[in-house]
Write a protein that holds these residues in place. Structure first.
Motif, PDB file in Angstrom:
ATOM      1  N   ARG A 185      -5.621   5.952  14.422  1.00  0.00           N
ATOM      2  CA  ARG A 185      -4.379   4.858  15.669  1.00  0.00           C
ATOM      3  C   ARG A 185      -5.175   3.766  16.100  1.00  0.00           C
ATOM      4  O   ARG A 185      -5.028   2.378  16.017  1.00  0.00           O
ATOM      5  N   ILE A 186      -6.566   3.822  16.109  1.00  0.00           N
ATOM      6  CA  ILE A 186      -7.155   2.140  15.853  1.00  0.00           C
ATOM      7  C   ILE A 186      -7.278   1.558  14.442  1.00  0.00           C
ATOM      8  O   ILE A 186      -6.886   0.274  15.352  1.00  0.00           O
ATOM      9  N   ARG A 187      -6.804   1.412  13.777  1.00  0.00           N
ATOM     10  CA  ARG A 187      -6.478   0.929  12.585  1.00  0.00           C
ATOM     11  C   ARG A 187      -4.915   0.786  13.212  1.00  0.00           C
ATOM     12  O   ARG A 187      -4.797  -1.294  12.169  1.00  0.00           O
ATOM     13  N   PRO A 192      -2.377  -5.925  13.985  1.00  0.00           N
ATOM     14  CA  PRO A 192      -1.528  -7.120  14.717  1.00  0.00           C
ATOM     15  C   PRO A 192      -2.327  -7.839  14.920  1.00  0.00           C
ATOM     16  O   PRO A 192      -3.016  -8.593  14.229  1.00  0.00           O
ATOM     17  N   VAL A 193      -4.401  -7.619  15.637  1.00  0.00           N
ATOM     18  CA  VAL A 193      -5.343  -8.288  15.836  1.00  0.00           C
ATOM     19  C   VAL A 193      -5.592  -9.037  14.569  1.00  0.00           C
ATOM     20  O   VAL A 193      -6.184 -10.391  14.793  1.00  0.00           O
ATOM     21  N   GLU A 194      -5.555  -8.476  13.903  1.00  0.00           N
ATOM     22  CA  GLU A 194      -6.180  -9.133  11.836  1.00  0.00           C
ATOM     23  C   GLU A 194      -5.403 -10.000  11.487  1.00  0.00           C
ATOM     24  O   GLU A 194      -5.526 -10.998  11.875  1.00  0.00           O
ATOM     25  N   GLU A 195      -3.397  -9.525  12.144  1.00  0.00           N
ATOM     26  CA  GLU A 195      -3.074 -11.176  10.859  1.00  0.00           C
ATOM     27  C   GLU A 195      -3.290 -12.151  12.432  1.00  0.00           C
ATOM     28  O   GLU A 195      -3.102 -13.344  12.049  1.00  0.00           O
ATOM     29  N   SER A 591      -6.978 -27.649  20.410  1.00  0.00           N
ATOM     30  CA  SER A 591      -8.355 -27.575  19.136  1.00  0.00           C
ATOM     31  C   SER A 591      -9.044 -26.007  20.103  1.00  0.00           C
ATOM     32  O   SER A 591      -9.293 -24.816  19.765  1.00  0.00           O
ATOM     33  N   ALA A 592      -9.722 -26.830  21.553  1.00  0.00           N
ATOM     34  CA  ALA A 592      -9.888 -25.519  23.024  1.00  0.00           C
ATOM     35  C   ALA A 592      -9.247 -24.331  22.750  1.00  0.00           C
ATOM     36  O   ALA A 592      -9.988 -23.378  23.369  1.00  0.00           O
ATOM     37  N   ALA A 593      -7.927 -24.047  22.982  1.00  0.00           N
ATOM     38  CA  ALA A 593      -7.066 -23.682  23.024  1.00  0.00           C
ATOM     39  C   ALA A 593      -7.376 -22.029  22.108  1.00  0.00           C
ATOM     40  O   ALA A 593      -7.558 -21.335  22.197  1.00  0.00           O
ATOM     41  N   VAL A 594      -6.720 -23.027  21.028  1.00  0.00           N
ATOM     42  CA  VAL A 594      -7.098 -22.004  19.773  1.00  0.00           C
ATOM     43  C   VAL A 594      -7.912 -21.599  19.624  1.00  0.00           C
ATOM     44  O   VAL A 594      -8.515 -20.176  19.466  1.00  0.00           O
ATOM     45  N   LEU A 595      -9.503 -22.146  19.812  1.00  0.00           N
ATOM     46  CA  LEU A 595     -10.832 -21.517  19.806  1.00  0.00           C
ATOM     47  C   LEU A 595     -11.051 -20.118  20.706  1.00  0.00           C
ATOM     48  O   LEU A 595     -11.304 -19.191  20.325  1.00  0.00           O
ATOM     49  N   GLU A 596     -10.561 -21.021  21.670  1.00  0.00           N
ATOM     50  CA  GLU A 596     -10.896 -19.353  22.697  1.00  0.00           C
ATOM     51  C   GLU A 596      -9.973 -17.921  22.397  1.00  0.00           C
ATOM     52  O   GLU A 596     -10.221 -17.117  22.472  1.00  0.00           O
ATOM     53  N   LYS A 597      -8.173 -18.443  22.057  1.00  0.00           N
ATOM     54  CA  LYS A 597      -8.031 -16.922  21.826  1.00  0.00           C
ATOM     55  C   LYS A 597      -8.292 -16.737  20.279  1.00  0.00           C
ATOM     56  O   LYS A 597      -8.566 -15.220  20.253  1.00  0.00           O
ATOM     57  N   LYS A 598      -8.801 -17.583  19.818  1.00  0.00           N
ATOM     58  CA  LYS A 598     -10.207 -16.738  18.092  1.00  0.00           C
ATOM     59  C   LYS A 598     -11.314 -15.955  18.514  1.00  0.00           C
ATOM     60  O   LYS A 598     -10.928 -15.144  18.424  1.00  0.00           O
ATOM     61  N   THR A 599     -11.911 -16.749  20.034  1.00  0.00           N
ATOM     62  CA  THR A 599     -12.558 -15.793  20.196  1.00  0.00           C
ATOM     63  C   THR A 599     -12.684 -14.986  20.746  1.00  0.00           C
ATOM     64  O   THR A 599     -12.915 -13.554  20.751  1.00  0.00           O
ATOM     65  N   ARG A 600     -11.214 -14.551  21.546  1.00  0.00           N
ATOM     66  CA  ARG A 600     -10.553 -13.640  22.376  1.00  0.00           C
ATOM     67  C   ARG A 600     -10.523 -12.253  21.832  1.00  0.00           C
ATOM     68  O   ARG A 600     -10.560 -10.987  21.613  1.00  0.00           O
ATOM     69  N   LEU A 601      -9.862 -12.769  20.550  1.00  0.00           N
ATOM     70  CA  LEU A 601      -9.352 -11.822  19.122  1.00  0.00           C
ATOM     71  C   LEU A 601     -10.467 -11.352  18.180  1.00  0.00           C
ATOM     72  O   LEU A 601     -10.817  -9.862  17.833  1.00  0.00           O
ATOM     73  N   GLU A 602     -11.874 -12.061  18.320  1.00  0.00           N
ATOM     74  CA  GLU A 602     -12.709 -11.756  17.556  1.00  0.00           C
ATOM     75  C   GLU A 602     -13.067 -10.389  17.990  1.00  0.00           C
ATOM     76  O   GLU A 602     -13.793  -9.672  17.867  1.00  0.00           O
TER      77      GLU A 602
END
Length: 771
Positions: A185-187, A192-195, A591-602
């Protein structure tokens, strides 16, 4: 726990009717007598039919790969099987009644008897009823045929099964399947998060590429005077060259990505080969050569110099074995010395026993003689004293007579003698009496002399006997000293031998420890190899991600440059710096918005990875605890059935990368030394180990059931044929000791005196249980 108590059947194989009540807590040997075909001995007598009744009764299917109707007697179109189980936990009786037909579907009825009230369990279908029976017993179909009803047609031992099968079995015991579901389930959540994260990283690289290009363009516009003087066409031409360079870069990076994909395929191939190598019987030395060859192309890190590690460990083991051999020689010499001393002590005791018997006789004789002499001496002394008293009395009487006769007077005329003082005193008579007294005195004196001589003789005899008695006592003391000395020597030698034994045990324990370490080297080698391969996979993934980011950055740079060309073409000669700065500001926000999204996803992915790792570690803990329990219980059963072999399982290990490597290794130990793989053992030895493993599996399965479930039954259909008569006797004795209810189908190769036997006779085409 459920116990099978009774089997009833009609028209099964060669049986017209079969009725058998199981003896609980003992191992019953089932053998046959085929009187229709003497050449087959017990084969074809109907032994396996009894076992088929149990298998079909519980699952609806026979053990052998035959159709259900083939189990029906040739002279009938239907058969009946009825099994009765009892549970001591809830005081229930489960009855399974199953009918099978040649030309119709089978039927099954389950009935529960509780507190004298019988209830039929309604199920919508035969399959549903089969499922209900297994759930009621608390075991799965696979567990039934691998650990409770074992036939050569279906049985595959745990030790020879694949690593995947071993893990599946252990996971069932440890409830690792439930943990696997959580991990799955975790995987599923991670995918989708990884993708999305990957796409976001590429998007960020593209945005950053645009920012970089815009920054470069602005710098050129602000600082390049010569650039300002150039014509629009020259600027467009320069940007075109830049675009061409970016396209060349993209082509080169994509070529590198293809190379990385090829490298990834090679890594996967190396991983598959490494797994094959680990599961093979190839020696560790050869495995090391192949591992090195596999890892070298990937520069995945330097493999430990295991060759030297193994050589050093072998040297330690060889030294320890040499030391053990020396202790063995010393022990043999010491044991020989002890045996010699014991033999000498035994001989001394035997000789002393003879002496002691003679000693007691002689001592009693000496004591008796001394007592007799003492009595005689006392008597003679008493007689002597009496004689002395008589002599003193005689001496006094003689003196008295002398004195009186000295005063006698003779008449001158007639010569008559008399005493003046005593006229009645008879002088002649007194003279006669004096003469007699003197004679008597002489006689008494002579007797006293004789008595004194007797006393001297008795005392001399006493002295001689006492001397002989002292000599005998000294001999006895000498024997006692000899025996004590012999006993001390034996005790000293035995103590020395025990010290040598302790030294042997210490060295053996050291060898066992070294062997365990050496045995673990193979696992450590592959753990390290897989860890290095994981590092190579990770490095390849990082490189691939970096290349994709470079491609995206170049592509976005091209888009930016193409936009700049369009703006130059559309401009009427005014400065385009303002336009470039506006675009730069827009992309920096993006870039700042995408970086924020990347940080949240990480962060989200990190949380999921941490959860996954916790579940993986928990699964590893559960599995290893069950593996450890399996090894411990198996070794207890091995000891109980008289085997000198012990088993060692190695469970899941954590690599230095934090990844858990699920690999179950098995090694067999004898006298503390690694005996190699299970496949190297003889059929008889393998059968003993398998039996112990089966029993331990049963115990784990039953302990994993609910309190009112589990099955107390072991059926072995020609599984132990490789074991000799003495081995079977020992194993049956152990099974009876631990109270297992077992049915063992065999050809009867066990002592005739074995108590619990069931004989099946086939005669005139019909099988019967011997009364």
């Amino acid at each position: 726990m459920w116990k099978l108590t009774g089997i009833y059947a009609q028209n099964i194989c060669a049986f017209r009717e079969l009725h058998y009540e199981l003896q609980q807590g003992v191992t019953t040997l089932i053998f046959g007598d085929n009187r229709d075909n003497e050449s087959q001995r017990s084969n074809g007598s109907g032994k396996s039919a009894l076992i088929e009744c149990i298998a079909i009764g519980i699952t609806g299917s026979p053990l052998r790969k035959i159709k259900n109707e083939e189990i029906i007697n040739d002279n009938s179109d239907e058969c009946l099987i009825e099994l009765q189980f009892k549970s001591d936990c809830n005081n229930e009786t489960l009855t399974i009644e199953r009918k099978m037909f040649r030309k119709a579907a089978s039927e099954v009825i389950c009935t529960i008897l509780r507190d004298k009230e019988s209830n039929e369990i309604a199920q919508p279908s035969v399959d549903a009823c089969n499922k209900y029976i297994l759930e009621k017993l608390g075991i799965s179909r696979d567990e039934l045929f691998n650990n409770f009803i074992l036939s050569r047609y279906r049985y595959r031992d745990f030790l020879s099964s694949s690593d995947k099968d071993k893990k599946d079995i252990i996971n069932r015991f440890s409830n690792g399947i439930l943990v696997d579901r959580a991990i799955e389930r975790i995987r599923e959540d991670m995918q989708p998060v990884e993708e999305t994260l990957k796409q976001t990283e590429i998007e960020l690289a593209g945005v950053d590429g645009r920012i970089g290009m815009l920054t470069e363009q602005i710098e050129q516009e602000e600082t390049g005077r010569e650039e300002k003087l150039r014509t629009k066409e020259e600027k467009i031409a320069g940007i075109g060259q830049n675009i061409s360079a970016r396209r060349t870069l993209i082509r080169e990076k994509k070529e590198e990505i293809l190379i990385q994909k090829e490298s990834e395929e090679k890594l996967k191939s190396a991983d598959d080969r490494l797994q094959e190598l680990e599961n093979s019987d190839i020696s560790l030395e050869e495995s090391l050569l192949q591992i090195t060859s596999l890892l070298t192309p990937f520069a995945a890190g330097k493999l430990t110099d295991w060759k030297n590690v193994i050589a050093a460990k072998k040297q330690q083991i060889d030294r320890a074995k040499t030391g053990l051999e020396q202790w063995d020689d010393t022990f043999l010499k010491s044991e020989k010395k002890v045996n010699g001393l014991l033999e000498n002590q035994k001989k001394l005791k035997s000789e002393y026993q003879v002496f002691s018997s003679d000693y007691n006789t002689q001592n009693e004789k000496f004591t008796s003689g001394l007592n007799s002499l003492d009595n005689h001496l006392e008597k003679v002394s008493r007689e002597t004293e009496e004689l002395k008293t008589t002599r003193r009395n005689l001496s006094a009487a003689i003196d008295n007579l002398h004195n009186r006769l000295a005063g006698s007077i003779a008449c001158p005329s007639c010569g008559y003698e008399f005493l003046v003082s005593d006229k009645e005193f008879d002088v002649p008579a007194s003279r006669e009496e004096l003469h007699h007294k003197k004679e008597e005195f002489q006689t008494v004196s002579s007797l006293i002399t004789d008595s004194n001589n007797k006393i001297i003789s008795i005392e001399r005899e006493e002295t001689r006997i006492k001397s002989d008695k002292r000599a005998l006592s000294l001999q006895n003391s000498s024997w006692t000293d000899k025996l004590n000395t012999a006993e001390r020597e034996v005790k000293s030698a035995v103590f020395e031998t025990e010290e040598i034994k302790r030294s042997q045990k210490r060295v053996s324990a050291s060898i066992a420890s070294l062997q365990e370490e050496a045995g673990g080297i193979r696992r450590k080698v592959f753990d390290e190899a897989f860890s290095l391969l994981d590092d190579a996979f990770a490095a390849n993934e990082r490189k691939n991600t970096s290349l994709l980011e470079d491609v995206k950055a170049a592509e976005t740079s091209i888009e930016t440059l193409e936009n700049t060309i369009r703006e130059l073409k559309e401009s009427k000669g005014e400065d385009i710096t303002a336009t470039l700065k506006a675009s730069l500001k827009e992309y920096r926000k993006k870039s700042a918005a995408v970086l924020e999204k990347k940080t949240r996803l990480e962060k989200e992915l990190s949380t999921l990875e941490e959860q996954e790792q916790h579940f993986v570690m928990f699964k590893s803990y559960l599995a290893n605890s069950k593996i450890e329990a399996l090894g411990k219980i198996t070794n207890e059963f091995l000891e109980n059935i008289g085997s000198d072999i012990r088993i060692r399982f190695s469970g899941y290990t954590a690599l230095k990368t934090g990844k858990i490597r699920e690999k179950i290794s098995v090694s067999l130990i004898r006298a503390g030394l690694d005996c190699g793989s299970f496949g190297k053992f003889s059929a008889g030895e393998a059968a003993r180990v398998n039996l112990a493993t089966i029993l331990s599996m049963q115990k784990l399965i039953n302990s994993n059931c609910d309190i009112d479930k589990g099955l107390d039954l072991l059926v072995l259909d020609e599984i132990l044929e490789a074991v000799d008569e003495d081995g079977l006797s020992c194993m049956f004795e152990a099974l009876n000791k631990i109270g297992v209810t077992a049915l063992v189908v065999s050809h009867g190769n066990i002592a005739e005196g074995y108590k619990y036997k069931l004989k099946i006779i086939k005669e005139n085409g019909e099988s019967k249980i011997e009364e």
